[in-house]
Design an enzyme around this catalytic site. Sequence first.
Site, PDB file in Angstrom:
ATOM      1  N   LEU B  43       0.827  -1.209   0.000  1.00 13.30           N
ATOM      2  CA  LEU B  43       0.000   0.000   0.000  1.00 13.30           C
ATOM      3  C   LEU B  43       0.861   1.259   0.000  1.00 13.30           C
ATOM      4  O   LEU B  43       0.572   2.207  -0.726  1.00 13.30           O
ATOM      5  CB  LEU B  43      -0.928  -0.001   1.209  1.00 13.30           C
ATOM      6  CG  LEU B  43      -2.105  -0.968   1.108  1.00 13.30           C
ATOM      7  CD1 LEU B  43      -2.961  -0.874   2.355  1.00 13.30           C
ATOM      8  CD2 LEU B  43      -2.954  -0.676  -0.121  1.00 13.30           C
ATOM      9  N   ARG B 337      -6.064  -5.820  22.802  1.00 11.55           N
ATOM     10  CA  ARG B 337      -5.212  -6.874  22.254  1.00 11.55           C
ATOM     11  C   ARG B 337      -4.076  -7.288  23.188  1.00 11.55           C
ATOM     12  O   ARG B 337      -3.863  -8.474  23.425  1.00 11.55           O
ATOM     13  CB  ARG B 337      -4.594  -6.411  20.933  1.00 11.55           C
ATOM     14  CG  ARG B 337      -5.593  -6.372  19.793  1.00 11.55           C
ATOM     15  CD  ARG B 337      -4.941  -5.905  18.508  1.00 11.55           C
ATOM     16  NE  ARG B 337      -5.938  -5.913  17.432  1.00 11.55           N
ATOM     17  CZ  ARG B 337      -5.691  -5.537  16.186  1.00 11.55           C
ATOM     18  NH1 ARG B 337      -4.502  -5.120  15.835  1.00 11.55           N
ATOM     19  NH2 ARG B 337      -6.635  -5.583  15.276  1.00 11.55           N
ATOM     20  N   LEU B 448      -3.654   0.250   7.263  1.00 15.21           N
ATOM     21  CA  LEU B 448      -3.975   0.553   5.870  1.00 15.21           C
ATOM     22  C   LEU B 448      -4.010   2.069   5.686  1.00 15.21           C
ATOM     23  O   LEU B 448      -3.524   2.611   4.701  1.00 15.21           O
ATOM     24  CB  LEU B 448      -5.320  -0.062   5.497  1.00 15.21           C
ATOM     25  CG  LEU B 448      -5.424  -1.580   5.685  1.00 15.21           C
ATOM     26  CD1 LEU B 448      -6.794  -2.082   5.254  1.00 15.21           C
ATOM     27  CD2 LEU B 448      -4.348  -2.293   4.892  1.00 15.21           C
TER      28      LEU B 448
END
Lengths: 254, 656, 229
Positions: B43, B337, B448
């Site tokens: 990306l 997380r 992203l």
Amino acid sequence: MSHLNLTLKVWRQDNATSEGRIETYEAKEIPTSASFLEMIDIVNERLIRDGEEPIHFDHDCREGICGMCSMTINGIPHSKERGITTCQLHMRKFKDGDTIWIEPFRANAFPVVKDLVVDRSAFDRIIAAGGYISVRTGSAPDAHAIPVPKSDADAAFDAAACIGCGACVAACKNASAMLFVSAKASHLNHLPQGEVEKDQRVLNMVRQMDAEGFGNCTNQFECEAVCPKEISAQHIAKLNRDYLAASAREAVAP
Amino acid sequence: MTLDSKIPAGPLANKWTSHKVNSKLINPANKRKYKIIVVGSGLAGGSAAATLSELGYQVECFCYQDSPRRAHSIAAQGGINAAKNYQNDGDSVYRLFYDTIKGGDFRSREANVHRLAEVSTEIIDQCVAQGVPFAREYGGLLDNRSFGGAQVKRTFYARGQTGQQLLIGCYQALEKEIQKGGVKMHPRTEMLDLVVVDGHAKGIVVRNLTTGEITTHAADAVILATGGYGNVFYLSTNAMGCNVMAAFRAHKRGAFFANPCYTQIHPTCIPVSGDYQSKLTLMSESLRNDGRIWVPKSAEDAQAIREGKKTAAEIPEDERDYYLERKYPSFGNLSPRDISSRSAKEVCDEGRGVASTGLGVFLDFADAIKRDGEDAIRARYGNLFQMYEKISGDDPYQVPMKIYPAVHYTMGGLWVDYNLMSNLPGLHVLGEANFSDHGANRLGASALMQGLADGYFVIPSTIAVYLAEQKPGAVTTSHPAFKEAENSVRDRLKSLMDIKGTRSVDSFHRELGLLIWDKCGMARDREGLEEALRRIPEIRNEFWTNVRIPGSANGLNAELEKAGRVADFLEFAEVLCYDALNREESCGGHFRSEHQFTEADPEVQDGRTQPGEAKRHDDQFQYVAAWEHTAPGQAPVLHKEELVFEEVKPSIRSYK
Amino acid sequence: MSALTNSLGSFIKSSIGRKIIVAVTGLALVLFLAGHLTGNLLIYAGQEAFDEYAHFLHTFLHGTGVWIARLGLLVCFGAHLWFTILLTRENKAARKGYAHQATVQAPKSSLIMIWSGLTILAFVIFHLLHFTVRTDAELAKIGAESPWKMVIIGFQNPLVSLFYIIAMTLLCSHLAHGVASIFQTLGLRSNRTAGPIRIFAKAYAAVIYFGFISIPLAILFGYGSDAVK
């Protein structure tokens, strides 16, 4: 954990210009929980230990999305299991004593580089010929400027799911790239953003496809049967339709 | 040496705009005289290469895969954040900025993060215009979902394949420029060294992976967008080919490596099933909305399950330990997380793991299926359940899933300033390969965003700051530095081929990975890190005397490729451990067991946090640790960039 | 003008263009078969009706009708044949086979299109010589008197009937795939229409098959034998 003893018949070829041959390997004590590529890893580890060259194969993400893995297993690209790539195939699908034939994706437009590794750059050239929407970075209108009907967005997505692995070509008796080309054309042609360049896109992509030496579609749909993303051959019908219309418009264009 | 982050002056919200206004421009006629090398086509690299070519620069782009479309950005599932506020739920650029700073545990640069939040909206516009098929509502407008660490719905997604769709959009833009002649693409080509001329990065040495040919390439600037170093752990959710070589070669040529100890461990991955395992597969975090995580209360029961003598269903309710619900009653199974990952490790360390290797916990949907029905669960997670069944062979509708944490993303990377240029002039670093935006922990759906922000919107503007000072084409490959770099690459390849030992490259990689996972994984302490620092050189020495690489260097040789990458991991691992050892605090993805809250802390007593949580030491460690390479086998030198918080006040991340 | 010829030229050279030509000519031949069968079935209506129909064909538009139709059919048949041979050659050139071959879902009929097609070609040549050109002098004499009698006597030869039935079997196979392919190649197949198209193609092939082979079978089992004794 149970184990399998298998016989592998593997295509070995030193480089693009040399002759290839099928070699036989015994794959002993393969855990059923290993993936197919891990099975080859194990065989390769032993080959290296024995001073031989390991079997070369393309692979990268090993989670079914990059499209890199490209082998034909018992005559079927990505194996007979539906909707998966080779890296998602697990050894529990095989039985003890099985003989497994492993060959590269076969198409003259995909020349073998080494062993099971093939060159699929023809696909990149087809995309470069028109598989895009020309929008310069920074020149886009607001994302909500053009609403897209959900059905069109979903249809575009179904086609856009293509991972460019080339299994469609490898499975086709004619090595046709129609499923790949049609998936990209269908993805972009379904969207209002892709409408402007639709005709040129279709004409240029098909011309490039032909120039690369792929065969022609004879509507046998082996491609959709092996597609790991289960892309439908109806996109090929749409490409045929769009191509006919684009050719007609090109012929009578002022 | 002082690290100048070159953060523009002025109010936070105006910095990016004023920086663009005040920076030098290169006129369109001159742009075509400059050549830029981009390494990596994910990306960040793909979007940078395409956009720089659109602007008129000559671009040469390199990737090790057979096509730029296969970079590992493709595997991102969840989505991409953008402060569009299409949901009218109170989102804004400032809120995205704040969430990202806080999510990063106050270890990132305010100015970079604010810029990221600003350009996030343009990314969505750009991608939609390219034909990225984001999820839409029936009215034809874009749909959003919510993600961890945020209280608004700002995540755009394309089913579970957002990374793939964004990368294909970017790849198509790149192919368009290749067709136009603006970009020359070199697939199946790996960067093996950086060429530095008079202190400036001016080129690279590459190996054509198909033919084995070594070539050098000169340019006016070099961009690295080569991803993270998660594969130093051997097993990770990264692709097999992901490696640190390009970044580490640059590091050895003078670029500083920043915050390598910030590594993100994702809590919901499919556990390791054997020592042949090559890769770990992520299961979307969304499963934790309905799945309950547990292990047996007794180690005996756990052992019986591991040996197949008992099934999960045979463990009565009061013999189960739903440890996240017990320890974090308000967040429960949806704890962040790092917390979830560490808790899984703790129970497995106590011998209560349930996978055959001992490393795995249950993620149980039985209650959810009873409550909502199997069809409702199928509608929500059908594809994930199917994926799990394909890999594990177990049917999650019938038996609980087994999950375990796995390395997923690395926040650290080469140090860069506000212009994304490293301390080595001319060398620019984008995406996961740099350290800049996520601090000590990255929020979901932000990777992203950062990759595309860097490539589409930041570097096309900031690279001119450097190029404007350079005479185009001043350096060519005839400069002796190129020959020197090429020779050192050839020597290194020859040394590797000449070892002719007995062990495979993978066996060394696995050994290193296990060590790093053990000593510098989810929880770290001084003793373990020091032991790792003793062991790494031993493994490295054995590697350089006993590795076996069959075949030749003149042609496709996967073992040789891996050997080069593992050789760098064997050096890089030390930098990672030095950084983890130096950072005597816990923050985000870096947890030092010595630095956690206990009952004795006032913050625990007054209820702001609880025992076992990460304890930062802002007074000592509110800085970026940028490491300078010295000599092989010697400790790197630490340089500090102090982090200044003008807008946000660092506080305790609380999950209560 | 040159832009137009260029466009047509590249259409004819392209894989999809060629396939569309094959599909359109195939469609014409498929429709011809339906007409031909309808006419042939008049054989059961008796000698008079059949001979009258034959007479009508030969005198339509003062005798030019049949030649227009023949010319049209010849062009379609020729183009269908020419372009399929071109496509097949390209297909053969595009791939080497696998050491271990497998087929997933392609029906047998689709795999033998070129062979069923070439058999049909051979049959058509025989059929034209047999009933149209009438190279057999005796049969020609009967044909001039009554085409109905000519057919009955022609099919009383078991070898002729056997070849006819074999050819029709391959035609049936050719149609089962070919008719469905027309829809796909002309872009008329979609998820919704795929099922109906498949059924229609098979049904059409079956109707053509049983319609045509009923005639030699009936004759072999004695139909019309009294009238031609």
